[in-house]
Enzyme design. Structure first.
Site, PDB file in Angstrom:
ATOM      1  N   THR A  49     -73.371  85.657   8.503  1.00  0.00           N
ATOM      2  CA  THR A  49     -72.089  84.965   8.538  1.00  0.00           C
ATOM      3  C   THR A  49     -72.319  83.458   8.548  1.00  0.00           C
ATOM      4  O   THR A  49     -71.383  82.686   8.575  1.00  0.00           O
ATOM      5  CB  THR A  49     -71.309  85.349   9.810  1.00  0.00           C
ATOM      6  OG1 THR A  49     -72.202  85.277  10.929  1.00  0.00           O
ATOM      7  CG2 THR A  49     -70.755  86.753   9.714  1.00  0.00           C
ATOM      8  N   LYS A  89     -70.209  92.951   3.340  1.00  0.00           N
ATOM      9  CA  LYS A  89     -71.649  92.712   3.220  1.00  0.00           C
ATOM     10  C   LYS A  89     -72.454  93.998   3.486  1.00  0.00           C
ATOM     11  O   LYS A  89     -73.335  94.351   2.705  1.00  0.00           O
ATOM     12  CB  LYS A  89     -72.108  91.602   4.187  1.00  0.00           C
ATOM     13  CG  LYS A  89     -71.438  90.259   3.901  1.00  0.00           C
ATOM     14  CD  LYS A  89     -71.920  89.177   4.836  1.00  0.00           C
ATOM     15  CE  LYS A  89     -71.541  89.404   6.293  1.00  0.00           C
ATOM     16  NZ  LYS A  89     -70.081  89.458   6.530  1.00  0.00           N
ATOM     17  N   THR A  90     -72.127  94.687   4.576  1.00  0.00           N
ATOM     18  CA  THR A  90     -72.840  95.929   4.888  1.00  0.00           C
ATOM     19  C   THR A  90     -72.592  96.966   3.786  1.00  0.00           C
ATOM     20  O   THR A  90     -73.526  97.649   3.334  1.00  0.00           O
ATOM     21  CB  THR A  90     -72.400  96.481   6.260  1.00  0.00           C
ATOM     22  OG1 THR A  90     -72.687  95.494   7.257  1.00  0.00           O
ATOM     23  CG2 THR A  90     -73.122  97.763   6.610  1.00  0.00           C
ATOM     24  N   ASP A  92     -79.121  92.905   9.121  1.00  0.00           N
ATOM     25  CA  ASP A  92     -77.814  92.320   9.366  1.00  0.00           C
ATOM     26  C   ASP A  92     -78.000  91.114  10.288  1.00  0.00           C
ATOM     27  O   ASP A  92     -78.949  91.080  11.063  1.00  0.00           O
ATOM     28  CB  ASP A  92     -76.921  93.378  10.032  1.00  0.00           C
ATOM     29  CG  ASP A  92     -75.448  93.149   9.748  1.00  0.00           C
ATOM     30  OD1 ASP A  92     -75.104  92.146   9.101  1.00  0.00           O
ATOM     31  OD2 ASP A  92     -74.634  93.988  10.181  1.00  0.00           O
ATOM     32  N   ARG A 123     -61.634  94.627   5.966  1.00  0.00           N
ATOM     33  CA  ARG A 123     -61.687  95.332   7.254  1.00  0.00           C
ATOM     34  C   ARG A 123     -60.334  95.264   7.959  1.00  0.00           C
ATOM     35  O   ARG A 123     -59.872  96.248   8.525  1.00  0.00           O
ATOM     36  CB  ARG A 123     -62.787  94.756   8.151  1.00  0.00           C
ATOM     37  CG  ARG A 123     -62.766  95.386   9.557  1.00  0.00           C
ATOM     38  CD  ARG A 123     -63.911  94.948  10.441  1.00  0.00           C
ATOM     39  NE  ARG A 123     -65.174  95.547  10.026  1.00  0.00           N
ATOM     40  CZ  ARG A 123     -66.295  94.882   9.837  1.00  0.00           C
ATOM     41  NH1 ARG A 123     -66.326  93.577  10.022  1.00  0.00           N
ATOM     42  NH2 ARG A 123     -67.379  95.509   9.463  1.00  0.00           N
TER      43      ARG A 123
HETATM   44  N1  LIG Z   1     -64.865  95.438  -1.747  1.00  0.00           N
HETATM   45  C1  LIG Z   1     -64.408  96.393  -0.939  1.00  0.00           C
HETATM   46  N2  LIG Z   1     -63.698  97.423  -1.427  1.00  0.00           N
HETATM   47  C2  LIG Z   1     -63.206  98.357  -0.607  1.00  0.00           C
HETATM   48  N3  LIG Z   1     -63.360  98.375   0.719  1.00  0.00           N
HETATM   49  C3  LIG Z   1     -64.073  97.391   1.272  1.00  0.00           C
HETATM   50  C4  LIG Z   1     -64.643  96.359   0.480  1.00  0.00           C
HETATM   51  N4  LIG Z   1     -65.308  95.512   1.288  1.00  0.00           N
HETATM   52  C5  LIG Z   1     -65.167  95.980   2.537  1.00  0.00           C
HETATM   53  N5  LIG Z   1     -64.420  97.115   2.547  1.00  0.00           N
HETATM   54  C6  LIG Z   1     -64.014  97.853   3.729  1.00  0.00           C
HETATM   55  O1  LIG Z   1     -64.089  96.989   4.861  1.00  0.00           O
HETATM   56  C7  LIG Z   1     -64.909  97.558   5.870  1.00  0.00           C
HETATM   57  C8  LIG Z   1     -65.810  96.478   6.411  1.00  0.00           C
HETATM   58  O2  LIG Z   1     -66.767  96.135   5.447  1.00  0.00           O
HETATM   59  P1  LIG Z   1     -68.278  95.761   5.833  1.00  0.00           P
HETATM   60  O3  LIG Z   1     -69.098  96.026   4.633  1.00  0.00           O
HETATM   61  O4  LIG Z   1     -68.668  96.443   7.080  1.00  0.00           O
HETATM   62  O5  LIG Z   1     -68.112  94.183   6.066  1.00  0.00           O
HETATM   63  P2  LIG Z   1     -69.156  93.119   6.674  1.00  0.00           P
HETATM   64  O6  LIG Z   1     -70.492  93.801   6.748  1.00  0.00           O
HETATM   65  O7  LIG Z   1     -69.117  91.981   5.706  1.00  0.00           O
HETATM   66  O8  LIG Z   1     -68.610  92.733   8.016  1.00  0.00           O
HETATM   67  C9  LIG Z   1     -65.656  98.716   5.231  1.00  0.00           C
HETATM   68  O9  LIG Z   1     -65.671  99.841   6.038  1.00  0.00           O
HETATM   69  C10 LIG Z   1     -64.893  99.046   3.982  1.00  0.00           C
HETATM   70  O10 LIG Z   1     -64.036 100.127   4.237  1.00  0.00           O
HETATM   71 MG   LIG Z   2     -71.578  94.182   8.509  1.00  0.00          MG
END
Ligand SMILES: Nc1ncnc2c1ncn2[C@@H]1O[C@H](COP(=O)(O)OP(=O)(O)O)[C@@H](O)[C@H]1O
Ligand SMILES: [Mg+2]
Length: 353
Positions: free
Chosen positions: A169, A75-76, A120, A228
């Site tokens: 979430t 998401k981030t 977020d 992640r």
């Molecule tokens: N679609 C994707 N392709 C490649 N790497 C990804 C992808 N989605 C997430 N990641 C990896 O996972 C890590 C966590 O993602 P993040 O965007 O922080 O997730 P969320 O915000 O949903 O918790 C990131 O640092 C990235 O390296």
């Molecule tokens: Mg995040």
């Protein structure tokens, strides 16, 4: 043998979908920068491409975007990609940081035209800030209240047209009025093994790690559908490969390493196993309410609900029913037990909502 005592959870972070302290730098390095580098989520990606391209053609900031899904799914990353694709600056904050409406007013009035504001955990925004956000999202305006009591006046303040990207979430706990003000909701799904395999290979290439296809697929398969976790397991297997082997990650090295880190065949972590274990051992497979279940494993109900359950449901081990959580036959089997006879008669349609 691993120890299932609840106090162990804090030290068992290898498999957590939540970010860890000290992991920020490597996450930044591994974050995809463009929509084309973003692996998986074909549905969200295609929808988002249309939203962005159409806004670009019309020369206006795109509609506000809500990204929803379990932790670690990107998401981030996607919020940052949206800003990058728009060539826009991104301002980052979070729901818990916006305790007072004034905090939000300050952020909003500093936005330049076309900026992306990323909030977020937007479901945790305080009520007064949320109400201010309605007007900002709709009319690009905030009402700033000056003074207190009967003499207080509200001064309307124009803000630059911007795009709000919210991540959550728990889209279910967003209020209706807030949800309605998003023009587009991207529902992030767990990744398929093949997609996570691409994530692992991409990360290995960036980090200069040598890995066999069989090794990377094994890591992908045991990462609970979560990039992640895949990236973190890759780094832990790399550690093992460097210390106990020649640095090259093969299938054998991967299996041996994941054994050391106590990652089971399905990638379930201690909390997952504790939840299934409690369901089966203490509650005869359920149904049991989520708060009772959470107490049994010594965790917050929200952690069980948001971090642990989504994957157990998707893996077909746990069902959410109107009467509570139920362990499926697959859960009993995963724990090495025989499901009770009644499971033979319970068909899926009665197990799922
Ligand atoms: N679609 C994707 N392709 C490649 N790497 C990804 C992808 N989605 C997430 N990641 C990896 O996972 C890590 C966590 O993602 P993040 O965007 O922080 O997730 P969320 O915000 O949903 O918790 C990131 O640092 C990235 O390296
Ligand atoms: Mg995040």
């Amino acid at each position: 043998m691993h120890d299932d005592s609840v106090t162990e959870f804090d030290s068992d972070e290898t498999l957590s979908a939540l970010p860890q302290t000290g992991e920020r730098e490597v996450e930044t390095t591994l974050r995809p920068r463009k929509l084309s580098e973003f692996v998986g989520q074909p549905r969200v990606r295609e929808q988002l491409e249309l939203v962005l391209e159409s806004a670009r053609r019309r020369g206006v900031p795109p509609d506000h975007v809500l990204l929803s899904g379990p932790p670690g799914l990107g998401k981030t990353s996607l919020a940052m990609i949206i800003a990058a694709e728009l060539n826009a600056a991104i301002r980052i904050t979070s729901g818990p940081a916006l305790e007072r409406a004034g905090d939000l007013a300050a952020m909003l009035s500093n936005l330049a035209e076309g900026d992306v504001l990323f909030i977020d955990e937007i479901h945790r925004i305080a009520r007064p800030a949320e109400e201010m956000l309605y007007l900002a999202m709709e009319d690009f305006r905030v009402d700033v209240v000056v003074g207190k009591g009967p003499g207080a006046t509200s001064i309307p303040l124009e803000i630059a047209p911007f795009t709000l990207v919210g991540a959550t979430t728990r889209s279910g706990s967003l209020t209706g009025p807030l949800r309605d003000r998003f023009g587009f909701t991207g529902q992030m799904e767990f990744y398929a093994d093949e997609e996570l395999d691409q994530v692992v290979r991409r990360a290995a290439a960036i980090l200069g790690i040598e890995i066999d296809p069989a090794g990377s697929f094994e890591i992908a398969r045991r990462s609970r559908g979560t990039p992640r976790i895949a990236n973190r397991l890759l780094r832990r297997v790399r550690d093992y490969a460097e210390v106990r082997a020649d640095g090259h990650i093969t299938l054998d090295v991967t299996r041996a390493a994941l054994k050391v880190y106590d990652v089971d065949e399905l990638g379930l972590d201690r909390l997952d196993r504790a939840v299934l274990g409690a369901l089966v051992h203490s509650f005869a497979g359920g149904p049991v309410g989520v708060s009772t279940l959470a107490v049994a494993v010594g965790e917050e109900p929200t952690t069980v609900e948001e971090v642990c359950e989504p994957y157990l449901v998707r893996a077909g081990m746990l069902a959410r029913t109107p009467r509570g959580r139920v362990a499926t036959a697959a859960a009993w089997e995963h724990l090495g037990l025989r499901p009770p006879a009644e499971h033979g008669r319970t068909d899926q349609s009665t197990l799922f909502d």
